[in-house]
Enzyme design. Structure first.
Site, PDB file in Angstrom:
ATOM      1  N   ARG A 181      15.318  -1.107  21.059  1.00 31.88           N
ATOM      2  CA  ARG A 181      15.661  -0.456  22.329  1.00 31.88           C
ATOM      3  C   ARG A 181      16.431  -1.439  23.202  1.00 31.88           C
ATOM      4  O   ARG A 181      15.902  -2.500  23.555  1.00 31.88           O
ATOM      5  CB  ARG A 181      14.391  -0.022  23.049  1.00 31.88           C
ATOM      6  N   HIS A 203      10.264  -3.669  22.220  1.00 39.53           N
ATOM      7  CA  HIS A 203      11.272  -2.953  21.431  1.00 39.53           C
ATOM      8  C   HIS A 203      12.625  -3.677  21.477  1.00 39.53           C
ATOM      9  O   HIS A 203      13.396  -3.602  20.522  1.00 39.53           O
ATOM     10  CB  HIS A 203      11.461  -1.541  21.978  1.00 39.53           C
ATOM     11  N   ASP A 258       8.011   2.902  17.282  1.00 38.63           N
ATOM     12  CA  ASP A 258       7.155   4.028  17.647  1.00 38.63           C
ATOM     13  C   ASP A 258       7.187   4.994  16.478  1.00 38.63           C
ATOM     14  O   ASP A 258       8.273   5.461  16.071  1.00 38.63           O
ATOM     15  CB  ASP A 258       7.658   4.714  18.920  1.00 38.63           C
ATOM     16  N   GLU A 294      -1.304   2.982  23.072  1.00 31.97           N
ATOM     17  CA  GLU A 294      -0.357   3.955  22.520  1.00 31.97           C
ATOM     18  C   GLU A 294      -0.560   4.028  21.011  1.00 31.97           C
ATOM     19  O   GLU A 294      -0.209   3.089  20.294  1.00 31.97           O
ATOM     20  CB  GLU A 294       1.091   3.551  22.841  1.00 31.97           C
ATOM     21  N   HIS A 338       2.598   3.017  18.780  1.00 29.18           N
ATOM     22  CA  HIS A 338       3.354   1.794  19.068  1.00 29.18           C
ATOM     23  C   HIS A 338       2.836   0.642  18.208  1.00 29.18           C
ATOM     24  O   HIS A 338       1.675   0.238  18.314  1.00 29.18           O
ATOM     25  CB  HIS A 338       3.183   1.477  20.560  1.00 29.18           C
TER      26      HIS A 338
END
Length: 221
Positions: free
Chosen positions: A85, A130, A137, A195, A198
């Protein structure tokens, strides 16, 4: 999306050596890259996502391939929602979180949490693992039809029910989360407890936070 210390290496065009497209490593792993579409909590394509592709540091991609082989023998496949990301996307998430007038996706992504507290509670952060390329994810789908597996919440659900060991989840959901975590941990991934989707591959290949775009040209030249 927890805060992680690190330095930012701004690369506008291509990735450093050591990144790859997941499809070049294992084309059988499903990809549903939500931030390259409007199907995410911002409601829009996120800055930096030029193509709906998963880019990762090579050791993380290779580890996913090994996990995929294990899961296929049990009738499952991995499906990734986000991989590398760029920092500009992380910055966009922070701006979105601070715009409390925009509540368009509340019912779908954060019905139990006040948007003004998303940063405070750690659901949105100014830096993300990320951006170093070793975090993914991911969920499970059932083969051969790639039917979704019930994980208890959608991807990017902001709330306690997304915690991997949330006490409110039922037996089947708990087992599905445990299967995903068990297989990925065996290949060197560590789950973020808040999460269920994740996971970060350790040791991470890079310490820098990168900002090159999510596009095949960034890793293929």
């Amino acid at each position: 999306m927890a805060v992680v210390a690190g330095c930012l290496a701004v690369l506008a065009g291509s990735s450093p050596s050591g990144f790859t497209a997941l499809s070049d490593v294992d084309p059988g792993i499903g990809q549903d890259m939500r931030y390259a579409t409007g199907r995410n909590f911002t409601g829009r394509v996120v800055e930096g996502y030029e193509e709906p592709v998963c880019l990762l540091a090579k050791p993380a991609a290779e580890a996913l391939r090994r996990a995929q082989r294990v899961l296929r023998r049990q009738g499952f496949s991995l499906l990734v929602y986000d991989c590398y990301r760029p920092q500009r996307a992380v910055d966009r998430f922070v701006r979105w979180a601070r715009d409390t007038g925009d509540q368009a996706t509340k019912a779908e992504f954060y019905p139990e949490v006040d948007k003004s507290r998303l940063v405070e509670l750690g659901y949105i952060a100014e830096q993300s693992g990320h951006s170093r390329g070793s975090t993914v994810d991911v969920t499970l789908v059932r083969l051969p039809g790639r039917q979704p597996v019930d994980m208890g919440t959608p991807f990017d659900w902001f709330g306690p029910l997304s915690h991997t060991d949330a006490p409110r989840i039922g037996g089947a959901v708990r087992e599905n989360r445990r299967l995903l975590r068990r297989v990925l941990e065996a290949e060197g991934f560590v789950n973020l407890p808040e999460e269920w989707w994740h996971f970060t591959h350790r040791p991470e290949a890079f310490r820098e936070q990168f900002d090159f775009p999510v596009a095949l040209r960034a890793v293929r030249g």
